[in-house]
Design a protein around this motif. Structure first.
Motif, PDB file in Angstrom:
ATOM      1  N   UNK A 161       0.669  10.379   9.561  1.00 22.19           N
ATOM      2  CA  UNK A 161       0.371   8.990   9.913  1.00 22.19           C
ATOM      3  C   UNK A 161      -1.029   8.627   9.448  1.00 22.19           C
ATOM      4  N   UNK A 162      -1.135   7.431   8.859  1.00 26.20           N
ATOM      5  CA  UNK A 162      -2.422   6.954   8.386  1.00 26.20           C
ATOM      6  C   UNK A 162      -2.818   5.683   9.132  1.00 26.20           C
ATOM      7  N   UNK A 163      -3.811   5.800   9.997  1.00 27.12           N
ATOM      8  CA  UNK A 163      -4.364   4.669  10.734  1.00 27.12           C
ATOM      9  C   UNK A 163      -5.353   3.950   9.819  1.00 27.12           C
ATOM     10  N   UNK A 164      -5.244   2.625   9.765  1.00 28.63           N
ATOM     11  CA  UNK A 164      -6.058   1.848   8.831  1.00 28.63           C
ATOM     12  C   UNK A 164      -6.001   2.496   7.448  1.00 28.63           C
ATOM     13  N   UNK A 165      -4.783   2.593   6.962  1.00 28.17           N
ATOM     14  CA  UNK A 165      -4.499   3.379   5.756  1.00 28.17           C
ATOM     15  C   UNK A 165      -5.378   3.019   4.576  1.00 28.17           C
ATOM     16  N   UNK A 166      -5.646   1.746   4.380  1.00 25.77           N
ATOM     17  CA  UNK A 166      -6.443   1.303   3.227  1.00 25.77           C
ATOM     18  C   UNK A 166      -7.849   1.879   3.250  1.00 25.77           C
ATOM     19  N   UNK A 167      -8.326   2.346   4.413  1.00 25.58           N
ATOM     20  CA  UNK A 167      -9.647   2.977   4.507  1.00 25.58           C
ATOM     21  C   UNK A 167      -9.568   4.495   4.338  1.00 25.58           C
ATOM     22  N   UNK A 168      -8.362   5.061   4.385  1.00 27.17           N
ATOM     23  CA  UNK A 168      -8.200   6.513   4.418  1.00 27.17           C
ATOM     24  C   UNK A 168      -8.046   7.158   3.048  1.00 27.17           C
ATOM     25  N   UNK A 169      -7.897   6.341   2.004  1.00 23.11           N
ATOM     26  CA  UNK A 169      -7.676   6.882   0.661  1.00 23.11           C
ATOM     27  C   UNK A 169      -8.843   6.541  -0.251  1.00 23.11           C
ATOM     28  N   UNK A 219       0.830  -1.197   0.000  1.00 25.79           N
ATOM     29  CA  UNK A 219       0.000   0.000   0.000  1.00 25.79           C
ATOM     30  C   UNK A 219       0.872   1.258   0.000  1.00 25.79           C
ATOM     31  N   UNK A 220       2.143   1.079   0.270  1.00 30.88           N
ATOM     32  CA  UNK A 220       3.061   2.208   0.367  1.00 30.88           C
ATOM     33  C   UNK A 220       3.117   3.079  -0.867  1.00 30.88           C
ATOM     34  N   UNK A 221       2.880   2.504  -2.044  1.00 32.85           N
ATOM     35  CA  UNK A 221       2.898   3.323  -3.258  1.00 32.85           C
ATOM     36  C   UNK A 221       1.797   4.370  -3.239  1.00 32.85           C
ATOM     37  N   UNK A 222       0.644   4.018  -2.719  1.00 27.62           N
ATOM     38  CA  UNK A 222      -0.456   4.991  -2.633  1.00 27.62           C
ATOM     39  C   UNK A 222      -0.069   6.131  -1.713  1.00 27.62           C
ATOM     40  N   UNK A 223       0.448   5.793  -0.548  1.00 29.05           N
ATOM     41  CA  UNK A 223       0.853   6.804   0.435  1.00 29.05           C
ATOM     42  C   UNK A 223       1.996   7.646  -0.134  1.00 29.05           C
ATOM     43  N   UNK A 261       7.073   4.610   5.755  1.00 25.89           N
ATOM     44  CA  UNK A 261       7.200   3.276   6.339  1.00 25.89           C
ATOM     45  C   UNK A 261       5.867   2.707   6.793  1.00 25.89           C
ATOM     46  N   UNK A 262       5.678   1.429   6.535  1.00 23.67           N
ATOM     47  CA  UNK A 262       4.552   0.734   7.164  1.00 23.67           C
ATOM     48  C   UNK A 262       4.995   0.259   8.540  1.00 23.67           C
ATOM     49  N   UNK A 263       4.065  -0.300   9.255  1.00 29.44           N
ATOM     50  CA  UNK A 263       4.392  -0.959  10.525  1.00 29.44           C
ATOM     51  C   UNK A 263       4.138  -2.439  10.359  1.00 29.44           C
ATOM     52  N   UNK A 264       5.191  -3.227  10.563  1.00 24.99           N
ATOM     53  CA  UNK A 264       5.077  -4.683  10.530  1.00 24.99           C
ATOM     54  C   UNK A 264       5.401  -5.195  11.926  1.00 24.99           C
ATOM     55  N   UNK A 265       4.473  -5.892  12.539  1.00 18.54           N
ATOM     56  CA  UNK A 265       4.710  -6.505  13.852  1.00 18.54           C
ATOM     57  C   UNK A 265       5.267  -5.509  14.872  1.00 18.54           C
ATOM     58  N   UNK A 266       4.640  -4.336  14.951  1.00 21.19           N
ATOM     59  CA  UNK A 266       5.002  -3.276  15.896  1.00 21.19           C
ATOM     60  C   UNK A 266       6.359  -2.658  15.603  1.00 21.19           C
ATOM     61  N   UNK A 267       6.856  -2.781  14.385  1.00 18.07           N
ATOM     62  CA  UNK A 267       8.155  -2.216  14.038  1.00 18.07           C
ATOM     63  C   UNK A 267       8.169  -1.839  12.563  1.00 18.07           C
ATOM     64  N   UNK A 277      -0.407   2.055   8.547  1.00 17.13           N
ATOM     65  CA  UNK A 277      -0.587   0.716   9.097  1.00 17.13           C
ATOM     66  C   UNK A 277      -1.994   0.536   9.614  1.00 17.13           C
ATOM     67  N   UNK A 278      -2.112  -0.347  10.576  1.00 22.93           N
ATOM     68  CA  UNK A 278      -3.400  -0.643  11.185  1.00 22.93           C
ATOM     69  C   UNK A 278      -3.796   0.434  12.169  1.00 22.93           C
ATOM     70  N   UNK A 279      -4.187   0.009  13.359  1.00 19.41           N
ATOM     71  CA  UNK A 279      -4.723   0.953  14.334  1.00 19.41           C
ATOM     72  C   UNK A 279      -3.700   1.989  14.802  1.00 19.41           C
ATOM     73  N   UNK A 280      -2.418   1.631  14.809  1.00 14.50           N
ATOM     74  CA  UNK A 280      -1.412   2.589  15.274  1.00 14.50           C
ATOM     75  C   UNK A 280      -0.927   3.519  14.162  1.00 14.50           C
ATOM     76  N   UNK A 281      -1.272   3.236  12.927  1.00  9.00           N
ATOM     77  CA  UNK A 281      -0.864   4.096  11.820  1.00  9.00           C
ATOM     78  C   UNK A 281       0.635   4.128  11.578  1.00  9.00           C
ATOM     79  N   UNK A 282       1.341   3.128  12.067  1.00 12.60           N
ATOM     80  CA  UNK A 282       2.785   3.078  11.866  1.00 12.60           C
ATOM     81  C   UNK A 282       3.589   3.857  12.885  1.00 12.60           C
ATOM     82  N   UNK A 283       2.930   4.408  13.888  1.00 14.50           N
ATOM     83  CA  UNK A 283       3.633   5.247  14.862  1.00 14.50           C
ATOM     84  C   UNK A 283       4.659   4.477  15.690  1.00 14.50           C
ATOM     85  N   UNK A 284       4.408   3.188  15.940  1.00 13.72           N
ATOM     86  CA  UNK A 284       5.406   2.399  16.676  1.00 13.72           C
ATOM     87  C   UNK A 284       6.659   2.215  15.832  1.00 13.72           C
ATOM     88  N   UNK A 285       6.500   2.064  14.531  1.00 16.66           N
ATOM     89  CA  UNK A 285       7.653   1.971  13.629  1.00 16.66           C
ATOM     90  C   UNK A 285       8.442   3.278  13.662  1.00 16.66           C
TER      91      UNK A 285
END
Length: 193
Positions: free
Chosen positions: A144-152, A20-24, A82-88, A115-123
Motif C-alpha cells: 500500500x502506498x499512502x500519498x503515492x505521488x510522494x512515495x516514488x 498514477x497506477x502505471x508507476x505503481x 487499485x487506487x482508492x476513489x471516494x473510499x472505494x 491513494x491519499x492518506x489511506x493508501x487505498x486500504x479502504x478499496x
C-alpha cells in the motif's frame, strides 16, 4: 518461491487518463519478475474495452469479454493494482470483476493499492468482500502506498525501496503458496460452488 511459478494475471484497475497506477504497476511488475514470476499476463483495464452493461444470464458474451475470460481463466493467481476513489475502488475494476464468475473460483488474489492518506486500504477491504463472494481467496498481506505521488522518485521507484521490496516479497510468497495449494486441490477435485 520455487522454480515453477504460477501463472499470474496482473490487473491494473484504473482507466483514468494520466493515472498514477502505471508507476505503481510498473514497479510491482518488476518486483514480481525479480522474485521469480515468469508467466505474467498484464491486464490493463484501460485497454480491455469491456461493455459497462452486463448481459443477462443466457446472453452471449461480447468478444472483448470472451477474450478477457480466457485470460482470467488461464491464471493461477491475481494481483490487483487499485487506487482508492471516494473510499472505494474504481468502477472499471468492479465491472471487470462482475463479468466473470467461475474464472475466479478457488484462486488467490493479492492487492497493491495506492491513494491519499489511506493508501487505498479502504478499496482493498471492499475488494476482499467482493472476491470472497466469488469464491476467491485473498492473501493477508499486500502493498500500500499512502500519498503515492510522494512515495516514488523520478525513475518510478519507491523512495523506501527496502521496505516496499520486502512488502512485495511477502505478498508474492503468500500468493505463490496459495496458488500452488489451490491449484493442487483443483487438480485433485474440481471446485464446487
Amino acid at each position: 518461491m520455487s522454480v515453477q511459478s504460477p501463472r499470474l494475471a496482473f490487473i491494473v484497475g484504473s482507466n483514468r487518463p494520466g493515472r498514477f497506477g502505471h508507476t505503481v504497476a510498473s514497479w510491482f511488475l518488476d518486483r514480481a519478475t525479480t522474485y521469480g514470476y515468469r508467466d505474467i499476463d498484464v491486464i490493463d483495464l484501460a485497454e480491455a474495452d469491456l461493455p459497462t452493461v452486463l448481459g443477462g444470464p443466457d446472453a452471449p458474451r461480447p468478444p472483448a469479454v470472451e477474450a478477457l475470460a480466457r485470460r482470467i481463466d488461464a491464471a493461477d493467481a491475481f494481483v490487483v493494482v487499485t487506487p482508492e476513489y471516494n473510499h472505494s475502488f474504481p468502477a472499471p475494476l468492479k465491472n471487470a470483476i462482475d463479468w466473470f464468475r467461475h474464472e475466479w473460483y478457488a484462486k488467490p488474489v493479492g492487492f497493491v493499492s495506492y491513494g491519499g492518506i489511506s493508501g487505498g486500504l479502504r478499496a482493498v477491504e471492499q475488494l476482499r468482500l467482493v472476491f470472497s463472494e466469488l469464491h476467491a481467496t485473498t492473501v493477508r498481506d499486500g502493498v500500500s502506498f499512502h500519498r503515492a505521488w510522494e512515495q516514488f522518485d523520478e525513475e518510478g521507484a519507491p523512495r523506501d525501496r527496502a521496505g516496499c521490496d520486502g512488502a512485495a516479497k511477502i505478498m508474492l510468497d503468500q500468493l505463490d503458496w496459495w496458488a500452488k495449494a489451490l491449484g493442487e486441490a483443483r487438480a485433485k477435485r474440481p471446485y464446487a460452488s
